[in-house]
Design a protein around this motif. Structure first.
Motif, PDB file in Angstrom:
ATOM      1  N   MET A   1       0.892  -0.960   0.147  1.00  0.00           N
ATOM      2  CA  MET A   1      -0.055  -0.077   0.023  1.00  0.00           C
ATOM      3  C   MET A   1       1.068   1.297   0.086  1.00  0.00           C
ATOM      4  N   MET A   2       1.741   1.228   0.849  1.00  0.00           N
ATOM      5  CA  MET A   2       2.656   2.399   1.140  1.00  0.00           C
ATOM      6  C   MET A   2       3.475   2.627  -0.136  1.00  0.00           C
ATOM      7  N   SER A   3       4.014   1.565  -0.957  1.00  0.00           N
ATOM      8  CA  SER A   3       4.804   1.702  -2.173  1.00  0.00           C
ATOM      9  C   SER A   3       3.963   2.381  -3.227  1.00  0.00           C
ATOM     10  N   GLY A   4       2.526   1.726  -3.333  1.00  0.00           N
ATOM     11  CA  GLY A   4       1.914   2.693  -4.359  1.00  0.00           C
ATOM     12  C   GLY A   4       1.615   4.130  -4.060  1.00  0.00           C
ATOM     13  N   PHE A   5       1.354   4.358  -2.663  1.00  0.00           N
ATOM     14  CA  PHE A   5       0.723   5.596  -2.231  1.00  0.00           C
ATOM     15  C   PHE A   5       2.224   6.631  -2.465  1.00  0.00           C
ATOM     16  N   GLY A   6       3.126   6.078  -1.711  1.00  0.00           N
ATOM     17  CA  GLY A   6       4.456   6.766  -2.056  1.00  0.00           C
ATOM     18  C   GLY A   6       5.045   7.107  -3.165  1.00  0.00           C
ATOM     19  N   SER A   7       5.030   6.021  -4.214  1.00  0.00           N
ATOM     20  CA  SER A   7       5.461   6.582  -5.389  1.00  0.00           C
ATOM     21  C   SER A   7       4.603   7.470  -6.413  1.00  0.00           C
ATOM     22  N   THR A   8       3.126   7.393  -6.275  1.00  0.00           N
ATOM     23  CA  THR A   8       2.171   8.335  -6.772  1.00  0.00           C
ATOM     24  C   THR A   8       2.584  10.004  -6.321  1.00  0.00           C
ATOM     25  N   LEU A   9       2.745   9.977  -4.817  1.00  0.00           N
ATOM     26  CA  LEU A   9       2.913  11.175  -4.334  1.00  0.00           C
ATOM     27  C   LEU A   9       4.541  11.783  -4.734  1.00  0.00           C
ATOM     28  N   ALA A  10       5.647  10.762  -5.078  1.00  0.00           N
ATOM     29  CA  ALA A  10       6.554  11.377  -5.393  1.00  0.00           C
ATOM     30  C   ALA A  10       6.528  11.903  -6.998  1.00  0.00           C
ATOM     31  N   ALA A  11       5.680  11.375  -7.599  1.00  0.00           N
ATOM     32  CA  ALA A  11       5.421  11.814  -9.004  1.00  0.00           C
ATOM     33  C   ALA A  11       4.633  13.081  -9.081  1.00  0.00           C
ATOM     34  N   VAL A  12       3.631  13.243  -8.068  1.00  0.00           N
ATOM     35  CA  VAL A  12       2.694  14.260  -8.241  1.00  0.00           C
ATOM     36  C   VAL A  12       2.752  15.428  -7.428  1.00  0.00           C
ATOM     37  N   ALA A  13       3.311  15.175  -6.026  1.00  0.00           N
ATOM     38  CA  ALA A  13       3.316  16.171  -5.035  1.00  0.00           C
ATOM     39  C   ALA A  13       3.964  17.410  -5.353  1.00  0.00           C
ATOM     40  N   LEU A  14       5.217  17.176  -5.935  1.00  0.00           N
ATOM     41  CA  LEU A  14       6.226  18.444  -6.468  1.00  0.00           C
ATOM     42  C   LEU A  14       5.511  19.123  -7.405  1.00  0.00           C
ATOM     43  N   LEU A  15       4.871  18.196  -8.534  1.00  0.00           N
ATOM     44  CA  LEU A  15       4.324  18.908  -9.706  1.00  0.00           C
ATOM     45  C   LEU A  15       3.366  19.715  -9.189  1.00  0.00           C
ATOM     46  N   VAL A  16       2.154  19.072  -8.341  1.00  0.00           N
ATOM     47  CA  VAL A  16       1.196  20.056  -7.868  1.00  0.00           C
ATOM     48  C   VAL A  16       1.714  21.123  -6.967  1.00  0.00           C
ATOM     49  N   GLY A  17       2.296  21.032  -6.114  1.00  0.00           N
ATOM     50  CA  GLY A  17       2.794  22.489  -5.331  1.00  0.00           C
ATOM     51  C   GLY A  17       3.456  23.341  -6.212  1.00  0.00           C
ATOM     52  N   LEU A  18       4.510  22.934  -6.997  1.00  0.00           N
ATOM     53  CA  LEU A  18       5.310  24.159  -7.805  1.00  0.00           C
ATOM     54  C   LEU A  18       4.006  24.608  -8.839  1.00  0.00           C
ATOM     55  N   GLY A  19       3.254  23.757  -9.516  1.00  0.00           N
ATOM     56  CA  GLY A  19       2.277  24.184 -10.466  1.00  0.00           C
ATOM     57  C   GLY A  19       1.400  25.103  -9.705  1.00  0.00           C
ATOM     58  N   SER A  20       1.025  24.982  -8.517  1.00  0.00           N
ATOM     59  CA  SER A  20      -0.111  25.783  -7.974  1.00  0.00           C
ATOM     60  C   SER A  20       0.518  27.166  -7.386  1.00  0.00           C
ATOM     61  N   MET A  21       1.743  27.189  -7.168  1.00  0.00           N
ATOM     62  CA  MET A  21       2.416  28.215  -6.944  1.00  0.00           C
ATOM     63  C   MET A  21       2.477  29.222  -8.306  1.00  0.00           C
ATOM     64  N   ILE A  22       2.818  28.568  -9.133  1.00  0.00           N
ATOM     65  CA  ILE A  22       2.957  29.243 -10.615  1.00  0.00           C
ATOM     66  C   ILE A  22       1.482  29.840 -11.008  1.00  0.00           C
ATOM     67  N   GLY A  23       0.675  28.960 -10.839  1.00  0.00           N
ATOM     68  CA  GLY A  23      -0.730  29.429 -11.355  1.00  0.00           C
ATOM     69  C   GLY A  23      -1.169  30.460 -10.426  1.00  0.00           C
ATOM     70  N   LYS A  24      -0.887  30.402  -9.040  1.00  0.00           N
ATOM     71  CA  LYS A  24      -1.581  31.278  -8.077  1.00  0.00           C
ATOM     72  C   LYS A  24      -0.761  32.730  -8.430  1.00  0.00           C
ATOM     73  N   ILE A  25       0.321  32.391  -8.647  1.00  0.00           N
ATOM     74  CA  ILE A  25       0.975  33.994  -8.971  1.00  0.00           C
ATOM     75  C   ILE A  25       0.181  34.593 -10.250  1.00  0.00           C
ATOM     76  N   LEU A  26       0.215  33.837 -11.324  1.00  0.00           N
ATOM     77  CA  LEU A  26      -0.485  34.302 -12.529  1.00  0.00           C
ATOM     78  C   LEU A  26      -1.840  34.895 -12.366  1.00  0.00           C
ATOM     79  N   GLU A  27      -2.631  34.074 -11.658  1.00  0.00           N
ATOM     80  CA  GLU A  27      -4.148  34.475 -11.260  1.00  0.00           C
ATOM     81  C   GLU A  27      -3.910  35.778 -10.478  1.00  0.00           C
ATOM     82  N   ALA A  28      -3.251  35.994  -9.451  1.00  0.00           N
ATOM     83  CA  ALA A  28      -3.474  37.130  -8.524  1.00  0.00           C
ATOM     84  C   ALA A  28      -2.721  38.291  -9.032  1.00  0.00           C
ATOM     85  N   THR A  29      -1.497  38.108  -9.767  1.00  0.00           N
ATOM     86  CA  THR A  29      -1.002  39.520 -10.299  1.00  0.00           C
ATOM     87  C   THR A  29      -1.559  39.782 -11.693  1.00  0.00           C
TER      88      THR A  29
END
Length: 457
Positions: free
Chosen positions: A61-89
Motif C-alpha cells: 500500500m505504501m509503495s503505491g501511495f509513495g510512488s504516486t506522491l513522489a510523481a505528483v506532489a512536487l508537480l502539484v505544489g510547484l504548479g499551484s504556486m505558478i498558477g496562483k502567481i499568474l492568477e493573482a497578479t
C-alpha cells in the motif's frame, strides 16, 4: 513492488478486482465516504482478499501511495504556486483577455485546446493541466460559462498527446518494445491525436458543458474585483508558460534521440540538460523566474503570501491522488492485471484487437495509462514478432491501439481521475459522467482510426 500472493486462480483474482471497484463506488457515491478514506480501506481489503502476504500488505500500500506522491506532489505544489502567481497578479486575466479578443468568446475553448495540443507535445499531462488551470478558469470566469467547456478540451489535449505522440514515455517505450519506428510513429500519431482530440474532447465538451453546469472552483475564485494597476504583458505571461515547455522538451526530446541511437547514453552534458528538463526541476526554475519577474512589481511579501496561500487548498488533491495510486499499486501487486492479460493474450483475436483489449483490461485493473501501455507492449511483443506480414505502419497502428486501450475508462484507481476531480471541484459521480466518458471516447476513437487504417494500408 513484488508481493507473495496465495490466490493464484485468475477467475478469483478478476472477481476480486471487479468487487473492489464496486465496493469503492458504493462507499464513495452511495454512502458518501471521503475518497481518501474509501480508497485506503478498499486497498487494504483488496490486498487481503487477493492473497497478498499479510506482512507485505502495508508495504505494498505504501509503495503505491509513495510512488504516486513522489510523481505528483512536487508537480502539484510547484504548479499551484505558478498558477496562483499568474492568477493573482493579473497574468491569467491578460492571457484570457487576449485569447477572447483574438478568437472571440465562442472560440475560446477551441483556442485553449489548440494551445494545449502545442504545449502537450513535450509536457506531461499533470504538469500541463496544473500550469494551464488558472488560465482556462480565468477565461471561464470572464465569459461566465461552464468550466467543462474549457477544461475538457485542455485536459483532453494533454491526454492524447501524452498517450499517442512521442517523445512521451509511453509511446516511446511501446515503440521500442514492438520495434516500431519512432519517427514514423510521430508522423502517424500526431494527426490521429489531433483528430481524436477534436472528436472526443472538443466536440464532447460542447455537450458536457451544457449538461453539467460547473462553476469555477473556490480555489481559483478571485477574492475581490480589484483592478491590477500594473498587470504583466501578454509576452511575459507567454514566457512563463513556454519556459517549462521548452525545458521539459530538453528531457523528452533528448530521451527520444537517445532511444533512436543518435547520441550515447553516457554523455555528461546530455544528462545535465535532461536533469534541467525533468518536470519538477523545470517547474522549480519556472517558479524562480516568476518570482524574479513579479517581485519587482508586487513585492517580496506578496509573493511569499501567494506561494503560501496556494498550498493549503491542494492538500486534499495530493492526498486523494496518492490514495488512487495506492489502490492501483495494490491491484498491480496482487496479480489482478496480469491474470487479465494472460487470459486474453491467448484468445486468438487479431493482433491489433487483442492489443487494444489487453491494454483496456490492464488500464481498468491498475489505473496507470503508462503502465498499461508498456505492459501490454511487453506482452504483445512476442506475438507481434511471430506474426508475419506486419509492415512498419502496422506496428505504429498497434502502438496507437495499445495507447487507446490505456486511455479508456479512467476511474477510481487512476491518479489522473482524482487530479481532474479535485482541481475542477467535481464530485466523483460527475467526474465519472464527464472525465471518464471523455477518456473512453478518446481511447475508442483512436483505436477505431488505427484499426481502420490498418485495413487500408
Amino acid at each position: 513492488m513484488d508481493a507473495v500472493t496465495y490466490a493464484a486462480d485468475p477467475v478469483f483474482l478478476l472477481a476480486t478486482g471487479a468487487g473492489a471497484i464496486v465496493v469503492l463506488m458504493l462507499l464513495i457515491i452511495r454512502f458518501k465516504v471521503h475518497a481518501f478514506a474509501a480508497l485506503t480501506l478498499v486497498s487494504l481489503l483488496t490486498a487481503l482478499v487477493a492473497g497478498v502476504a499479510t506482512d507485505k500488505v502495508v508495504s505494498v500500500m505504501m509503495s503505491g501511495f509513495g510512488s504516486t506522491l513522489a510523481a505528483v506532489a512536487l508537480l502539484v505544489g510547484l504548479g499551484s504556486m505558478i498558477g496562483k502567481i499568474l492568477e493573482a497578479t493579473g497574468g491569467a486575466r491578460v492571457l484570457a483577455d487576449t485569447l477572447i479578443n483574438r478568437f472571440g468568446e465562442a472560440r475560446a475553448p477551441f483556442a485553449l485546446g489548440v494551445a494545449s495540443l502545442m504545449f502537450g507535445f513535450p509536457i506531461f499531462f499533470d504538469a500541463g493541466l496544473i500550469v494551464l488551470m488558472p488560465i482556462l478558469l480565468s477565461v471561464a470566469r470572464r465569459v461566465n460559462g461552464s468550466v467543462l467547456h474549457f477544461a475538457l478540451p485542455v485536459a483532453g489535449a494533454f491526454a492524447v498527446m501524452h498517450a499517442f505522440v512521442p517523445p512521451h514515455p509511453g509511446p516511446v517505450a511501446a515503440s521500442d518494445l514492438l520495434g516500431a519506428d519512432i519517427g514514423l510513429l510521430l508522423v502517424v500519431g500526431l494527426p490521429l491525436a489531433i483528430i481524436t482530440w477534436y472528436a472526443g474532447a472538443y466536440l464532447y465538451s460542447r455537450y458536457a458543458g451544457n449538461k453539467f453546469i460547473l462553476p469555477v472552483p473556490a480555489l481559483y475564485q478571485s477574492t475581490d474585483d480589484e483592478v491590477i494597476d500594473n498587470p504583466p504583458s501578454f509576452a511575459m505571461v507567454m514566457t512563463v508558460l513556454l519556459v517549462p515547455v521548452c525545458l521539459i522538451f530538453l528531457d523528452t526530446g533528448l530521451n527520444s534521440i537517445q532511444v533512436a541511437g543518435y547520441i550515447g547514453d553516457d554523455l555528461a552534458w546530455v544528462d545535465t540538460l535532461r536533469m534541467l528538463g525533468n518536470t519538477p526541476v523545470a517547474l522549480l526554475l519556472t517558479l524562480l523566474l516568476c518570482l524574479a519577474l513579479f517581485t519587482r512589481r508586487f513585492g517580496k511579501v506578496k509573493m511569499e503570501k501567494l506561494c503560501t496561500d496556494s498550498l493549503a487548498p491542494i492538500c486534499a488533491v495530493i492526498l486523494v491522488t496518492g490514495a488512487g495510486g495506492m489502490f492501483g499499486g495494490v491491484l498491480r501487486s496482487s496479480g489482478i492485471g496480469d491474470a487479465l492479460a494472460n487470459l486474453l493474450s491467448a484468445s486468438g483475436m487479431p493482433v491489433i484487437v487483442a492489443a487494444f483489449v489487453i491494454s483496456t483490461c490492464l488500464r481498468v485493473a491498475q489505473g496507470s495509462a503508462t503502465v498499461a501501455l508498456t505492459t501490454t507492449a511487453s506482452l504483445m511483443a512476442p506475438v507481434v514478432s511471430a506474426t508475419s506480414g506486419l509492415s512498419e505502419l502496422d506496428l505504429c497502428f498497434i502502438v496507437i491501439a495499445i495507447a487507446g486501450g490505456a486511455t479508456v475508462l479512467s476511474h477510481f484507481n487512476d491518479s489522473g481521475f482524482w487530479l481532474v476531480s479535485r482541481l475542477l471541484g467535481m464530485d466523483e459521480k460527475t467526474t465519472l459522467k464527464t472525465w471518464t466518458v471523455m477518456e473512453t471516447l478518446l481511447g475508442s476513437i483512436a483505436f477505431l482510426l488505427a484499426a481502420g487504417l490498418s485495413l487500408i494500408f
